[in-house]
Design a protein around this motif. Structure first.
Motif, PDB file in Angstrom:
ATOM      1  N   ILE A  17     -55.090-119.742   3.413  1.00 15.84           N
ATOM      2  CA  ILE A  17     -55.446-119.081   2.153  1.00 15.84           C
ATOM      3  C   ILE A  17     -54.404-119.374   1.082  1.00 15.84           C
ATOM      4  O   ILE A  17     -54.741-119.530  -0.106  1.00 15.84           O
ATOM      5  CB  ILE A  17     -55.602-117.559   2.352  1.00 15.84           C
ATOM      6  N   LEU A  18     -53.138-119.491   1.470  1.00 12.74           N
ATOM      7  CA  LEU A  18     -52.100-119.867   0.509  1.00 12.74           C
ATOM      8  C   LEU A  18     -52.391-121.247  -0.079  1.00 12.74           C
ATOM      9  O   LEU A  18     -52.285-121.453  -1.297  1.00 12.74           O
ATOM     10  CB  LEU A  18     -50.728-119.862   1.204  1.00 12.74           C
ATOM     11  N   ILE A  19     -52.779-122.186   0.768  1.00 16.55           N
ATOM     12  CA  ILE A  19     -53.125-123.528   0.288  1.00 16.55           C
ATOM     13  C   ILE A  19     -54.328-123.466  -0.644  1.00 16.55           C
ATOM     14  O   ILE A  19     -54.392-124.153  -1.673  1.00 16.55           O
ATOM     15  CB  ILE A  19     -53.398-124.473   1.477  1.00 16.55           C
ATOM     16  N   ARG A  20     -55.294-122.627  -0.313  1.00 14.36           N
ATOM     17  CA  ARG A  20     -56.477-122.500  -1.174  1.00 14.36           C
ATOM     18  C   ARG A  20     -56.078-122.040  -2.577  1.00 14.36           C
ATOM     19  O   ARG A  20     -56.549-122.597  -3.581  1.00 14.36           O
ATOM     20  CB  ARG A  20     -57.466-121.485  -0.571  1.00 14.36           C
ATOM     21  N   TYR A  21     -55.243-121.012  -2.660  1.00 10.32           N
ATOM     22  CA  TYR A  21     -54.850-120.513  -3.981  1.00 10.32           C
ATOM     23  C   TYR A  21     -54.013-121.538  -4.741  1.00 10.32           C
ATOM     24  O   TYR A  21     -54.069-121.606  -5.973  1.00 10.32           O
ATOM     25  CB  TYR A  21     -54.124-119.173  -3.851  1.00 10.32           C
ATOM     26  N   THR A  22     -53.255-122.329  -4.024  1.00  8.17           N
ATOM     27  CA  THR A  22     -52.522-123.415  -4.669  1.00  8.17           C
ATOM     28  C   THR A  22     -53.504-124.458  -5.206  1.00  8.17           C
ATOM     29  O   THR A  22     -53.309-125.012  -6.298  1.00  8.17           O
ATOM     30  CB  THR A  22     -51.545-124.067  -3.679  1.00  8.17           C
TER      31      THR A  22
END
Length: 985
Positions: free
Chosen positions: A107-112
């Motif tokens: 999810i962190l990668i998605r928001y990035t």
């Protein structure tokens, strides 16, 4: 400036222009393609899209560096918000608060990714032409999705779940998210119409909106149906006078053709055929009607001066009154209900449901029908059926009466029924199933005991599709889906309380809901973006989200003052997506937040320039950052995303070929996958299982040790994952480290207290350990496992059920493991009894201490004239029946073999007052009644009754059960304590 210098500048501008066009094309492919691959809901597609997005971002940054440009940030509040979201999802990882590390990273990668897309589009949208281009791309992408849904519904596009039942779901394979996108894009279309200057552009945009509204209607998304009018009304309020009138006219021009084609389109969809060309023709006729109508609207608008717009208000008032009249007529124009299966060759269910609300509890009523029916060729195949259900305050239904049609009974028919004390309203189902049957319900009404008409039931609306009526009738907060969502919301706050500051990172709901759920359900989604963000990021993240919404509202007010219709339209597109996501899990589709942040990037920040992000009173507005810093982050993210996808691809490939290649090769492939994605617990578990198996086969205990280390890391990364805990327990059992295994088994049921399968895994582990001790002759240790661990599962289940309104049942396998343990403990000093243990095919200890924990593994018959009741007590299963008819209670299925002799042992409690009853062994395949046995409790000693029977040769194993009949018409009851069925020689 000299000619040479001018040429140099021109060359650089041309290069920049070409590079921008390439980046625009790539971003367009991403935006249009995102919804087309199942909305990017699944990991494979998500990872590919992340790689693609980061690759574009790196090209974008390198291009800016080559042109010696700065990457401008902090000239809009949204720049800060995007960064704060990334930080909010990073904090649970930094402070080791994750519920599942791999999901948190995902999810962190998605928001990035969202932020990178936002920065690129925002940078390019500074140029008006690119802002217009991206707006068109967003509309085009949504239009493609809409057309796929419509062509899928009519049978011309074959995609999995493109239509679900009668609901269009298109490439999302989920109608509600499709509805949310169509609703949001409709506002963007309207803004684009106002921005467009050419007639043809307005007409094209308008037609796109018609298609979106048409698709929206046929998603049958009730939440979206409720929200759309609210957002539309607010949208019109925020528009300026002239634009408001133009929008109202457009709404009317779009809505009227949709209403006109609803019934014919629905009728053609109902045709049983692979393709439905007439339905598609109806759709295109609707577009044609819209174009004619909207062309007239545009012509009138162009001829009217501003001072004449009062005429339009008058016209709109007249249209509104006309629509209201037509709507009233449509809702009150009904025809007889016809179910016609005369041409059918197999069963085909035709059914409608109607709700009557003016109903009192514990009162007599009559349902009066006027019916004409044609019976089928088979005598048992009735032409119609009517079921009347009581509906209580919680929306739960209970059958009051069922009536089957008869070929010899036509005309006026009366069905008397009595409501329950808890009845709030009644739900009536009219059904026809069998081929060669037909029924016409001419009139149906409910009357009370004084022959007053309570309600004339509207059977079939002439102008409104039944599918729409059914969906509108089911909009009720007491309905199961709504009530379940409220449970999700309640449980979300329980999860939040466990990790209130930073949350548990991405994937927290999926990881923790089984531990905190207050009712038994299965859902990996919280069905509410705001609550999902709350549990994932805690107070920190929800504060960022609240700030974002606040900025949207302020931005909307400023755009309203400036009469900036396009910005208002973009903001309403964003707010519509967010609003609907408060009721569903749209943001779990990676494509939806991609579209959201693309919309944010198109917002006109000039209307907002006096709100400047400040940190410690330092004005950051207009500050710039060079491209080096973003590149330092973007390149590793790109490489890391490629690494994660490579690990996934290797894992999938290994799963496909695992039975075709040597185990050493499989281990090597999975080791590489784990190296590329070290946080993926399932990959580590798969690798550990292979290493342990191969290690034991080859006496290579270093592999077994590696397997243990992988399992420990899997549990560390996913501390609430039942599979990780159970596999670690299994590993320790294989090593003989039983105490360590039991600790992990306890953790697995602690994290999933309402999941029966966890208890089944636990019972099987206990059984394996006990059998190990028995094999070594250590009977006392086996008894200790059975007594303190296996039978203790009952207490665990009881404690879990005390915390829920709907008790869960242990699985049949779990119960049999517990019962076998109980049998062994009771008979371990009786060798003859123990020898019979392996011959037992079914047993039930209903008198087991704490038996209420297992719920109700037995079921009861349900007839209108019987009144069977049951209660599981410490003494056993108590059965009574004060009704007039014989009724029965029956077990779950077990398996008997054909032509085999069995013995049935039933233990009754001495407190039983009903002395005469009957027992049957029933088979669902072969001869139905295998044996019937009359039992007189006065003739047996100690409450134990035995009888033998031999199964028939036509019996097929697997679908047999035992049943006990209570003759009824009595206050007496009997109590069953134990049932054992065993094979005998």
């Amino acid at each position: 400036m000299g000619t040479k210098a001018q040429n140099q500048v021109k060359k650089q501008a041309d290069k920049k222009s070409i590079a921008d066009k390439i980046i625009f094309v790539l971003l367009s492919i991403l935006i249009i393609g995102a919804p087309l691959f199942q909305g990017l809901f699944f990991q494979k597609e998500i990872m590919i899209s992340n790689i693609f997005a980061f690759a574009i971002f790196v090209v974008f940054l390198l291009n800016k560096k080559r042109n010696k440009e700065k990457l401008i940030i902090f000239n809009s509040p949204y720049d800060c918000i995007g960064l704060l979201f990334i930080i909010a999802y990073l904090l649970p990882i930094v402070f080791f608060q994750w519920a599942d590390l791999r999901d948190a990273i995902d999810i962190l990668i998605r928001y990035t990714t969202y932020y990178a897309i936002y920065l690129m589009i925002k940078d390019m949208a500074q140029f008006e032409r690119y802002k217009e281009y991206f707006t068109k791309v967003l509309i085009l992408g949504s239009l493609v999705v809409a057309f796929i849904g419509i062509f899928g519904a009519t049978g011309y596009i074959k995609l999995e779940d493109v239509i679900m039942g009668n609901r269009i779901s298109s490439t999302f394979q989920y109608p509600n998210t499709l509805a949310a996108l169509m609703m949001a894009m409709f506002f963007l279309v309207n803004g684009s119409i106002h921005k467009a200057e050419k007639y043809i552009e307005k007409l094209i945009y308008g037609a796109a909106g018609f298609v979106m509204l048409f698709t929206f209607i046929f998603t049958y998304s009730r939440a979206a149906w409720l929200l759309f009018p609210i957002f539309a009304l607010l949208y019109l309020i925020f528009l300026s006078g002239k634009d408001r009138i133009a929008s109202i006219l457009y709404f009317v021009a779009t809505l009227l053709p949709n209403i006109l084609v609803l019934q014919p389109f629905t009728s053609q969809l109902a045709i049983d055929a692979d393709t439905k060309p007439k339905a598609l023709i109806v759709f295109f006729i609707g577009i044609g009607i819209f174009k004619v109508l909207y062309s007239i609207v545009l012509f009138v608008q162009s001829k009217l001066a501003d001072k004449h717009y009062k005429l339009i208000y008058g016209f709109l008032g007249a249209v509104t009154i006309g629509v209201a009249i037509l709507g009233y007529m449509a809702l009150n124009t009904t025809v007889p209900l016809v179910f016609d299966n005369m041409a059918a060759t197999e069963n085909k269910t035709n059914q409608i449901q109607r709700t009557v609300k003016e109903i009192e509890g514990n009162k007599d009523y009559i349902l009066k029908l006027n019916v004409e029916a044609i019976a089928g060729e088979v005598e048992a195949q009735w032409p119609w059926r009517v079921r009347i259900n009581s509906v209580n305050e919680a929306g739960e239904q209970e059958l009051l009466i069922e009536t089957l049609g008869d070929k010899d009974v036509n005309g006026e028919i009366e069905i008397p029924f009595t409501t329950l004390e808890t009845t709030q309203n009644i739900s009536i189902y009219f059904t026809n199933i069998y081929p060669k049957t037909k029924v016409v319900f001419n009139e149906v009404k409910v009357i009370d005991g004084e022959e007053n008409v309570v309600e004339n039931i509207k059977l079939k609306y002439k102008y409104i599709p039944e599918s729409l009526i059914a969906r509108f009738n089911s909009i009720d907060l007491s309905e199961d889906s709504s009530a379940t969502r409220l449970t999700y919301y309640k449980d979300s706050f329980s999860i939040f309380k466990s990790k209130p500051i930073f949350g548990g990172g991405g994937g927290t709901w999926k990881a923790l809901y089984p531990k905190y759920q207050s009712l038994p359900y299965n859902s990996t989604e919280a069905h509410n973006y705001f609550l999902q963000a709350l549990v994932e990021t805690g107070i920190t993240g929800i504060a960022v989200l609240a700030l974002l919404i606040f900025i949207f509202v302020v931005h909307l007010l400023k755009a309203w003052k400036r009469k900036d219709t396009l910005t208002i339209s973009i903001l309403f597109s964003i707010l519509a997506l967010l609003g609907h996501s408060g009721l569903d899990f749209n943001f779990s589709f990676h494509s939806i937040p991609i579209i959201l942040w693309a919309l944010i990037a198109l917002l006109e920040t000039k209307t907002f320039e006096d709100i400047k992000p400040r940190i410690n009173k330092i004005d950051l507005s207009g500050k710039s950052v060079g491209t080096v810093v973003p590149i330092i982050f973007a390149v590793p993210l790109l490489l890391f995303s490629i690494s994660l996808y490579s690990a996934y691809a290797i894992s999938v490939d290994n799963g496909k070929s695992i039975n075709e290649i040597p185990i050493e090769e499989s281990i090597s492939k999975m080791e590489k996958a784990v190296l590329l994605d070290p946080f993926h617990s399932n990959m580590r578990i798969d690798l550990a299982k292979m290493q342990r198996t191969y290690g034991f086969e080859t006496d290579n205990f270093s592999l077994v040790e590696k397997a243990e280390n992988h399992l420990k890391k899997a549990v560390k990364h996913s501390p609430y994952m039942p599979v990780a805990l159970q596999e670690t327990a299994s590993h320790y059992i294989s090593l003989g480290r039983f105490e360590d295994a039991f600790k992990y088994l306890d953790k697995s049921t602690e994290t999933t207290p309402l999941k029966p399968n966890s208890y089944e895994t636990k019972s099987e582990a206990y059984a394996a350990v006990a059998n190990y001790y028995l094999g070594k002759g250590e009977v006392e240790k086996a008894i200790d496992i059975y007594t303190n661990n296996m039978i203790g599962i009952i207490d665990e289940m009881r404690v879990a059920n005390e915390k829920t309104e709907k008790p869960v049942q242990l699985t049949q396998n779990t119960l049999q493991n517990i019962f076998r343990a109980k049998y062994f403990v009771d008979n371990y000093n009786n060798p003859e009894k123990l020898e019979q243990l392996n011959d037992i095919v079914y047993m039930s200890y209903l008198d087991l201490e704490g038996a209420t924990a297992v719920g109700m593994p037995w079921r009861v018959s349900d007839s209108s004239s019987g009144d069977i009741k049951y209660e599981i007590k410490k003494e056993g299963l108590k059965i009574s029946n004060t009704g007039e008819d014989n009724e029965f209670i029956y077990s779950q299925f077990f398996s008997l073999n054909p032509d085999t002799m069995y013995e049935v042992e039933v233990v009754f409690s001495q407190e039983s007052t009903q002395k005469n009853l009957r027992s049957h062994i029933i088979s669902m395949v072969g001869r139905r009644t295998q044996v019937s046995e009359d039992i007189n409790l006065e003739e047996i000693e100690d409450g134990v009754y035995y009888y033998n029977f031999n199964t028939t040769e036509d019996l097929e194993p697997g679908r047999q059960y035992i049943r006990f009949d209570h003759p009824g018409n009595s206050e007496d009851y009997f109590v069953i304590r134990q049932v054992i069925i065993k094979k005998i020689e």
